[in-house]
Design a protein around this motif. Structure first.
Motif, mmCIF file in Angstrom:
data_model
loop_
_atom_site.group_PDB
_atom_site.id
_atom_site.type_symbol
_atom_site.label_atom_id
_atom_site.label_comp_id
_atom_site.label_asym_id
_atom_site.label_seq_id
_atom_site.Cartn_x
_atom_site.Cartn_y
_atom_site.Cartn_z
ATOM 1 N N TRP A 88 -52.770 -9.439 -9.184
ATOM 2 C CA TRP A 88 -53.963 -8.635 -8.919
ATOM 3 C C TRP A 88 -53.856 -7.775 -7.657
ATOM 4 O O TRP A 88 -54.766 -7.015 -7.349
ATOM 5 C CB TRP A 88 -55.190 -9.553 -8.799
ATOM 6 N N LEU A 89 -52.728 -7.893 -6.948
ATOM 7 C CA LEU A 89 -52.555 -7.122 -5.707
ATOM 8 C C LEU A 89 -51.655 -5.920 -5.981
ATOM 9 O O LEU A 89 -50.524 -6.074 -6.463
ATOM 10 C CB LEU A 89 -51.937 -8.008 -4.628
ATOM 11 N N LYS A 90 -52.135 -4.734 -5.679
ATOM 12 C CA LYS A 90 -51.362 -3.519 -5.970
ATOM 13 C C LYS A 90 -50.287 -3.306 -4.908
ATOM 14 O O LYS A 90 -50.573 -3.222 -3.718
ATOM 15 C CB LYS A 90 -52.270 -2.288 -6.044
ATOM 16 N N MET A 122 -59.272 -14.425 -12.027
ATOM 17 C CA MET A 122 -58.012 -14.309 -12.756
ATOM 18 C C MET A 122 -58.226 -13.810 -14.181
ATOM 19 O O MET A 122 -57.336 -13.211 -14.786
ATOM 20 C CB MET A 122 -57.280 -15.653 -12.760
ATOM 21 N N GLY A 123 -59.430 -14.025 -14.701
ATOM 22 C CA GLY A 123 -59.773 -13.434 -15.995
ATOM 23 C C GLY A 123 -59.837 -11.923 -15.889
ATOM 24 O O GLY A 123 -59.375 -11.207 -16.782
ATOM 25 N N LEU A 124 -60.370 -11.433 -14.777
ATOM 26 C CA LEU A 124 -60.388 -9.991 -14.530
ATOM 27 C C LEU A 124 -58.968 -9.451 -14.350
ATOM 28 O O LEU A 124 -58.642 -8.371 -14.835
ATOM 29 C CB LEU A 124 -61.220 -9.676 -13.283
ATOM 30 N N ALA A 125 -58.140 -10.230 -13.650
ATOM 31 C CA ALA A 125 -56.759 -9.796 -13.409
ATOM 32 C C ALA A 125 -55.995 -9.683 -14.718
ATOM 33 O O ALA A 125 -55.185 -8.764 -14.913
ATOM 34 C CB ALA A 125 -56.058 -10.774 -12.474
ATOM 35 N N SER A 173 -62.340 -2.994 -4.570
ATOM 36 C CA SER A 173 -63.496 -3.697 -4.020
ATOM 37 C C SER A 173 -63.395 -5.198 -4.259
ATOM 38 O O SER A 173 -63.716 -6.004 -3.377
ATOM 39 C CB SER A 173 -64.781 -3.137 -4.648
ATOM 40 N N ASN A 174 -62.911 -5.590 -5.458
ATOM 41 C CA ASN A 174 -62.728 -7.015 -5.758
ATOM 42 C C ASN A 174 -61.751 -7.655 -4.789
ATOM 43 O O ASN A 174 -61.960 -8.798 -4.335
ATOM 44 C CB ASN A 174 -62.210 -7.200 -7.180
#
Length: 316
Positions: A58-60, A16-19, A27-28
């Motif tokens: 985080w989901l496109k 969630m930090g990446l998001a 890939s994630n």
């Protein structure tokens, strides 16, 4: 950290930090789905991990990056819905068909995996009225099903959007529901006397359309005899006063009148007054050739001896 739940929460927090910094790659996402699958295959509860990542965007999807909760996995069952709603479908062009291999895991994460009568979702994401014109038959059927399977507090949004929108195909082109008539097998012949009324095109919408009377009525389509006959009387009056009622119109009306006389539908007094008082029957009387029914005479053998000495208004 020694506990499975602690490790799952740590991994989720990292993701969630990446998001938050928009760094969750394709890939994630597949790593996340594979991890959920791995946990399930090894009889380890994925709940802690799932709860830690469900809230992140985080989901496109076609609406941009979103949470998995409320996102939708497209299949052919959603085809009709996509005509009338902006559904937040997962971007399959970005993730490729590989995303379809994780339907179970996506569902665990909160994604809607199939249509399965999600009528409320369709209504929630309804397009604006300018994009709801000229609906295909399958989209109209979905609208009717949505009304039938939802509470009025939900489907009112759908009704309000469509009532004044030219979305239904009729015998006079696409019209708004408020302008349309549903052809009733008993009294529908009245609508066809002048061919002026936009009747729902049953060849286009399908013969089963007649089984959705209540739903069409909710949309604003005219389905009741009492309401329709007022429109018919007004139209009849206009035609009579402009002397535009043809022989075929008269014969068509009389045929329909004969049919209805033996059925449960009764003409209201106002309608009968209009028919009896207006001048719409052509006669052989030269001065006033068009007369009301009560001023006309139906020619027959019994008038043979008087007709040479009197100009009687015989119906032509």
């Amino acid at each position: 950290m020694f506990e499975h739940s602690e490790a799952c929460q740590f991994i989720g927090k990292r993701l969630m930090g990446l998001a938050a910094s928009s760094n969750v790659t394709r890939s994630n996402v597949f790593s996340i789905l594979n991890f959920v699958k791995f946990l399930g295959q090894n009889y380890l509860s994925p709940d802690c991990f799932i709860s830690s990542i469900r809230g992140g965007s985080w989901l496109k999807t076609h609406h941009g990056y979103m949470s998995t909760v409320g996102s939708v996995l497209f299949d052919q069952e959603w085809k009709a819905a996509s005509q009338i709603s902006n559904i937040p479908f997962i971007d399959q062009a970005y993730y490729s068909e590989e995303i379809l291999c994780f339907k179970k895991e996506l569902q665990q994460l909160g994604v809607v995996p199939s249509f399965n009568q999600h009528y409320v979702l369709v209504i929630q994401h309804l397009k604006s009225p300018p994009y709801l014109t000229s609906l295909e038959d399958e989209a109209v059927l979905l609208v009717l099903k949505s009304i039938r399977n939802s509470y009025s507090s939900v489907y009112n949004k759908l009704v309000q959007a469509l009532q004044s929108t030219r979305c239904l195909k009729t015998t006079a082109g696409y019209k708004s529901p408020r302008e349309c008539f549903l052809l009733d097998p008993e009294w529908g012949c009245l609508l066809q006397v002048f061919n002026d009324f936009p009747i729902l095109d049953l060849k286009f919408h399908g013969s089963s359309t007649s089984s959705w009377v209540n739903e069409f009525k909710q949309l604003g389509v005219l389905v009741d005899f009492e309401v329709a006959v007022k429109k018919i009387a007004s139209n009849f009056q206009q035609k009579a006063r402009s002397s535009s009622i043809s022989k075929n119109n008269v014969l068509s009306f009389l045929s329909c009148y004969r049919k209805l006389k033996g059925m449960s539908h009764k003409f209201p007094p106002d309608f009968m007054k209009c028919i009896c008082d207006e001048k719409w029957l052509r006669t052989q009387y030269c001065v006033y050739p068009v007369r009301s029914p009560q001023e006309c005479i139906l020619s027959g053998p019994e008038w043979k001896f008087i007709s040479p000495i009197a100009m009687l208004p015989f119906y032509r």
